[in-house]
Design a protein around this motif. Structure first.
Motif, short mmCIF file in Angstrom:
data_model
loop_
_atom_site.label_atom_id
_atom_site.label_comp_id
_atom_site.label_asym_id
_atom_site.label_seq_id
_atom_site.Cartn_x
_atom_site.Cartn_y
_atom_site.Cartn_z
N GLY A 288 -57.14 -15.15 -19.73
CA GLY A 288 -57.97 -13.74 -19.86
C GLY A 288 -57.55 -13.47 -21.64
O GLY A 288 -58.25 -12.10 -22.19
N GLY A 289 -57.09 -14.23 -22.29
CA GLY A 289 -57.98 -14.23 -24.23
C GLY A 289 -59.18 -13.45 -24.53
O GLY A 289 -58.97 -13.02 -26.23
N ALA A 290 -60.16 -13.91 -24.23
CA ALA A 290 -60.87 -13.30 -24.70
C ALA A 290 -61.69 -11.88 -24.47
O ALA A 290 -62.15 -11.14 -24.37
N PHE B 248 -64.58 -16.24 -19.36
CA PHE B 248 -66.02 -15.43 -19.77
C PHE B 248 -66.47 -14.46 -18.87
O PHE B 248 -67.81 -13.95 -18.87
N CYS B 249 -65.79 -14.21 -17.37
CA CYS B 249 -66.92 -13.78 -16.71
C CYS B 249 -66.89 -12.12 -16.87
O CYS B 249 -67.38 -11.33 -16.25
N THR B 250 -65.14 -11.07 -17.36
CA THR B 250 -65.60 -10.17 -17.96
C THR B 250 -65.55 -9.60 -19.45
O THR B 250 -65.99 -9.06 -20.40
N PRO C 285 -60.87 -9.86 -13.60
CA PRO C 285 -61.27 -8.33 -13.10
C PRO C 285 -60.11 -7.71 -13.27
O PRO C 285 -59.35 -7.32 -12.19
N ALA C 286 -60.53 -6.32 -14.35
CA ALA C 286 -59.47 -5.27 -14.09
C ALA C 286 -59.80 -3.57 -14.01
O ALA C 286 -59.95 -3.19 -13.61
N SER C 287 -61.40 -3.49 -14.53
CA SER C 287 -62.44 -2.49 -13.95
C SER C 287 -63.13 -2.64 -12.82
O SER C 287 -62.87 -3.54 -11.95
#
Ligand code: NAD
Length: 325
Positions: A9-11, A35-37, A78-80
């Motif tokens: 998730g570095g990007a 790059f999904c989010t 995904p975080a939001s």
């Protein structure tokens, strides 16, 4: 020899700030991201640096990194709420299969493993403020369960790998963090309010706005995470800013700081939205000597400035059709 750190998730928002800081400290960083989010644009400024590598991959499919690895930071997810509600299965997969793959990488490389967990493991808390010893109040079958339970499962996995396979693991429970590189449409309160304020749209506060949040500026979060990484503490450890305010106060602060004419309007509150949120950070203070340094107005000013720059860049990139004179 320079340390090699793998960041899943570095990007993304947090991953890109961690990458930047680690490269600046002389580490080699390998980012794994689908790059999904997130977006390569978040780390474009690191792209020419030989100490930085960005590999497009879904960490639930496979995870291979050649050579020595000293640490694995598992931030992919995904975080939001907007993102995980749109990608419920992907969120559960990255929290389960993705976490196993990241732990296996750490195990085979004999690397330290750090899990990015969340204050959402506390759910809609019945204890306030929330210390690490609180077990939480999560609705597993509510809409937010896909994220909260994925993170709770990934914490349990991390502890099992530590116990059974002797992997050197730790867990950070991250409270709401904000700063440059958040997506204006990711649905989280701060980017939404700033986008609305700068666009002159109504600022939409959910419910009556009395629910509270405690928000941490991204550089403070990065400092806390890296101190935890370099300690031997197993976690879980809260990292967040205990300065609690209501969502309405947050909206009013952004309204004042941007000088917008936008009015605050009220929209329905999402299901299972936590009523209160405030970290206890005594443990991080005792073990890491960490506390947040950036005040709310300072952090918001830096974030608003970044959003303004992005908006003006987008304006320049998209030539407008001129109205006839
Ligand atoms: P983000 O969406 O900006 O970053 C997540 C990154 O993970 C993105 O770049 C995305 O493309 C990548 N990703 C998702 N699924 C993947 C997969 N299967 N394979 C490879 N890459 C994948 O979100 P963020 O705010 O930077 O959050 C990063 C981490 O921190 C998440 O694990 C999140 O749960 C945790 N966290 C963040 C906050 C916060 O306030 N920002 C709070 C608590 C926890």
């Amino acid at each position: 020899m320079a340390e090699t750190i793998v960041i899943t998730g570095g990007a993304g928002f947090l991953g890109s700030h961690l990458s930047e800081r680690l490269v600046a400290e002389g580490c080699s960083v390998v980012c794994l991201d689908d790059f999904c989010t997130g977006t390569p644009a978040n780390v474009a400024h690191l792209a020419g640096n030989p100490a930085f590598r960005l590999i497009r991959c879904d960490v639930t499919e496979h995870m291979e990194v050649a050579g020595q690895v000293d640490a694995v930071l598992h931030f992919a997810s995904p975080a939001s709420p907007a993102d995980y509600l749109e990608m419920p299965i992907e969120t559960l997969r990255v929290g389960s299969v993705g976490t196993i793959n990241a732990l296996e990488l750490a195990r085979h490389k004999q690397a330290r493993f750090l899990l990015a967990s969340t204050s959402e493991v506390y759910g809609d808390p019945l204890v306030h403020p929330q210390g690490e010893d609180y077990w939480g109040n999560v609705n597993p079958v509510g809409p937010r369960g896909v994220y909260d339970e994925a993170k709770r499962f990934s914490e349990a996995l991390t502890v099992a790998y530590r116990k059974n396979y002797k992997v050197d693991t730790t867990i950070v429970r991250i409270f709401n963090t904000y700063g440059p590189r958040m997506r204006p449409n990711d649905g989280r309160a701060i980017p939404t309010f700033i986008r609305q304020a700068l666009g002159g749209e109504p600022i939409t506060v959910s419910g009556d706005g009395t629910q509270t949040r405690s928000v941490c500026y991204v550089s403070d979060l990065v400092e806390g995470v890296l101190r935890l990484l370099r300690s031997s503490h197993p976690g879980p450890m809260n990292i967040g800013n205990p300065c609690e305010l209501s969502v309405l106060q947050l909206a009013e602060t952004i309204r004042r700081m941007t000088g917008t004419r936008s009015a605050v309007t009220f929209i329905p509150r999402p299901t299972d939205d936590p009523r209160v949120r405030q970290p206890r950070i005594d443990l991080a203070g005792e073990v890491l000597g960490w506390k947040p340094e950036v005040g709310l107005e300072d952090g918001l000013a830096r974030t608003v400035e970044w959003f303004r720059q992005q908006a003006s860049r987008a304006d320049r990139a998209e030539p407008r059709i001129r109205a006839p004179r």
